[in-house]
Design an enzyme around this catalytic site. Structure first.
Site, mmCIF file in Angstrom:
data_model
loop_
_atom_site.group_PDB
_atom_site.id
_atom_site.type_symbol
_atom_site.label_atom_id
_atom_site.label_comp_id
_atom_site.label_asym_id
_atom_site.label_seq_id
_atom_site.Cartn_x
_atom_site.Cartn_y
_atom_site.Cartn_z
ATOM 1 N N THR A 145 59.767 49.421 82.278
ATOM 2 C CA THR A 145 60.919 50.155 81.808
ATOM 3 C C THR A 145 60.041 50.903 80.630
ATOM 4 O O THR A 145 59.381 50.589 79.834
ATOM 5 C CB THR A 145 62.087 49.427 81.331
ATOM 6 N N SER A 188 65.918 43.880 73.845
ATOM 7 C CA SER A 188 66.574 42.874 74.317
ATOM 8 C C SER A 188 66.014 41.812 75.063
ATOM 9 O O SER A 188 64.770 42.124 75.102
ATOM 10 C CB SER A 188 67.687 43.503 75.412
ATOM 11 N N TYR A 190 65.749 40.950 78.056
ATOM 12 C CA TYR A 190 65.367 41.689 79.295
ATOM 13 C C TYR A 190 64.362 42.500 79.020
ATOM 14 O O TYR A 190 63.079 42.325 79.863
ATOM 15 C CB TYR A 190 66.632 42.603 79.995
ATOM 16 N N HIS A 191 64.289 43.211 78.221
ATOM 17 C CA HIS A 191 63.257 44.431 77.704
ATOM 18 C C HIS A 191 61.843 43.311 77.065
ATOM 19 O O HIS A 191 60.756 43.497 77.344
ATOM 20 C CB HIS A 191 63.489 45.133 76.598
ATOM 21 N N LYS A 194 60.053 42.579 80.032
ATOM 22 C CA LYS A 194 59.131 43.507 80.658
ATOM 23 C C LYS A 194 57.676 43.898 79.775
ATOM 24 O O LYS A 194 56.716 44.163 80.337
ATOM 25 C CB LYS A 194 59.848 44.881 80.683
#
Ligand SMILES: NC(=O)c1ccc[n+]([C@@H]2O[C@H](COP(=O)([O-])OP(=O)(O)OC[C@H]3O[C@@H](n4cnc5c(N)ncnc54)[C@H](O)[C@@H]3O)[C@@H](O)[C@H]2O)c1
Length: 398
Positions: A145, A188, A190-191, A194
């Site tokens: 991302t 976050s 989630y990030h 990544k």
């Protein structure tokens, strides 16, 4: 080429799998259907009605597509089956979409934070370890991302494709230059997963010469591609709820059903975007142009344009006459940020970007209008807050 599409039942993965099959590749879709199960847990459904994976595959064959096979497998927890699959299929490439991809969902509770880390980091690591153990030379194309670079101020600097050249001062006053992975700044959980993926790729590329292309993708908008439009049973999912809906698709759906466009904070947040048709094309380009043996991880910025969220809402409002409503921001983030992005790699490979001005905004509004009666309005607000302070602000402004 033989390709495994991990997460090939998802929003980006399904149109990508179909596109690769249409291009003549031998595609195996691998998915544990967790995204469908999360819908059940959240008591929400894709705005567009989607058929089961078996129905999708049958429909694809019936409309003349090259047959694809499906393997139900959890890449984060079924390591031995993953290894066996690699050994038996001997793929040239693995396209890896199989992660929990919603930032708000990852911030919902400690259970969803832990699930996101466990699923995403283990899944990526299992894939890398299994490729090493199999002894195969497999090219991984991973969906990362743009969020790994962070949405703080870059002081007007252009974000390069993954690597930054830095000057390091020495004690004797001299300097040397070095190319490093661009510093990460996850916004976050989630990030954060990544950014951890990036390090896993860096390490396995250095240690085991695994060939990787990491696609730092912008927010995907749109729904279908020319191929998934061929038959209603091939229709792609459209998430609109507060956890999984992405900003532009949410605005388009809100406009279609007469719900005020929900802008968080001042709307000064700048984000990168890409249409689903371009996303699919980029994955194919990346897969067909792999790194050479011994080459370091290739990183592409898979985005075509950047916009401020408030400016996007205005664009949608101008197109549809929708009202804009500013709301408390559930995220802990900069009020405003700049985002200037280098995306030359895909342009040089021949990508012709689809832009917001190409008339497709209207097309998405049409999709949303068509299925408006399937929308559960109570699921539109974003209620997953980044911190207790943000949660309090959401309660106060509710
Ligand atoms: N949608 C976007 O706007 C966007 C933007 C940038 C990056 N990405 C990245 O692209 C990838 C795909 O995103 P998406 O929007 O298609 O998400 P999605 O949730 O629709 O699809 C992910 C798919 O992976 C599957 N999956 C998840 N964990 C798995 C596991 N352990 N084993 C097997 N299958 C598993 C899910 O069932 C689902 O079908 C993600 O990695 C995401 O981070 C998406």
């Amino acid at each position: 080429m033989k390709v495994l599409v991990l997460g090939g039942d998802g929003f980006c993965g399904w149109p990508c799998a179909v596109n690769l099959a249409d291009a003549g590749h031998d595609v195996v879709v691998v998915d544990n259907l967790s995204r469908r199960k999360i819908d059940i847990d959240l008591e929400v459904e894709s705005l567009t009605p989607i058929t089961s994976i078996s129905e999708r595959l049958r429909a694809w064959e019936q409309v003349g597509g090259k047959a694809m096979r499906f393997v139900h497998l959890d890449i984060a927890h079924e390591y031995d089956r993953l290894l066996e699959l690699l050994r038996s299929e001997r793929p040239d490439s693995v396209v890896h979409f199989a992660e929990q991809r919603a930032a708000p969902y990852s911030m919902k509770s400690s259970a969803t934070k832990r699930y996101t880390v466990d699923n995403n980091v283990n899944g990526t690591h299992n894939l890398l370890a299994a490729i090493v153990e199999s002894g195969l030379d497999v090219h991984i194309v991973h969906l990362g991302t743009m969020g790994v670079y962070g949405y703080g101020s870059h002081r007007g600097a252009t974000i390069p494709e993954g690597y930054l050249t830095v000057e390091v001062p020495q004690a004797d006053g001299s300097r040397f230059t070095e190319k490093i992975l661009h510093p990460t700044d996850p916004g976050s959980v989630y990030h954060m997963t990544k950014t951890l993926d990036q390090l896993l790729f860096f390490y396995y590329n250095k240690n085991d010469a695994i060939r990787v292309t990491d696609l730092h993708q912008g927010i995907v908008w749109g729904t279908n591609t020319a191929l998934t439009d061929r038959d209603p049973r091939l229709t792609n999912r459209f998430d609109y709820d507060g956890d999984y809906g992405t900003v532009l698709n949410r605005f388009l759906m809100q406009a279609a059903i007469g719900y005020p466009l929900t802008v968080h904070g001042t709307g000064g947040q700048t984000r990168a975007f890409i249409h689903i048709r371009d996303s699919v094309r980029c994955v194919q380009l990346a897969m067909e142009n792999p790194p050479t043996s011994g080459e370091k991880v290739k990183i592409f910025n898979q985005m075509t344009e950047s916009h401020q969220v408030g400016e996007l809402a205005q664009k949608v409002a101008d197109l549809t006459g929708a009202e804009i409503r500013y709301q408390a921001n559930p995220r802990k983030e900069a009020i405003e940020n700049d985002l200037i992005v280098d995306n030359r790699c895909f342009i040089e490979l021949g990508l012709k970007p689809t832009t917001l001005d190409d008339g497709l905004l209207a097309e998405v509004v049409d999709v949303a209008r068509r299925w408006a009666d399937r929308c559960d309005r109570s699921r539109i607000p974003c209620l997953s807050a980044w911190t207790t302070r943000q949660a309090e602000a959401l309660r106060t402004h509710a």
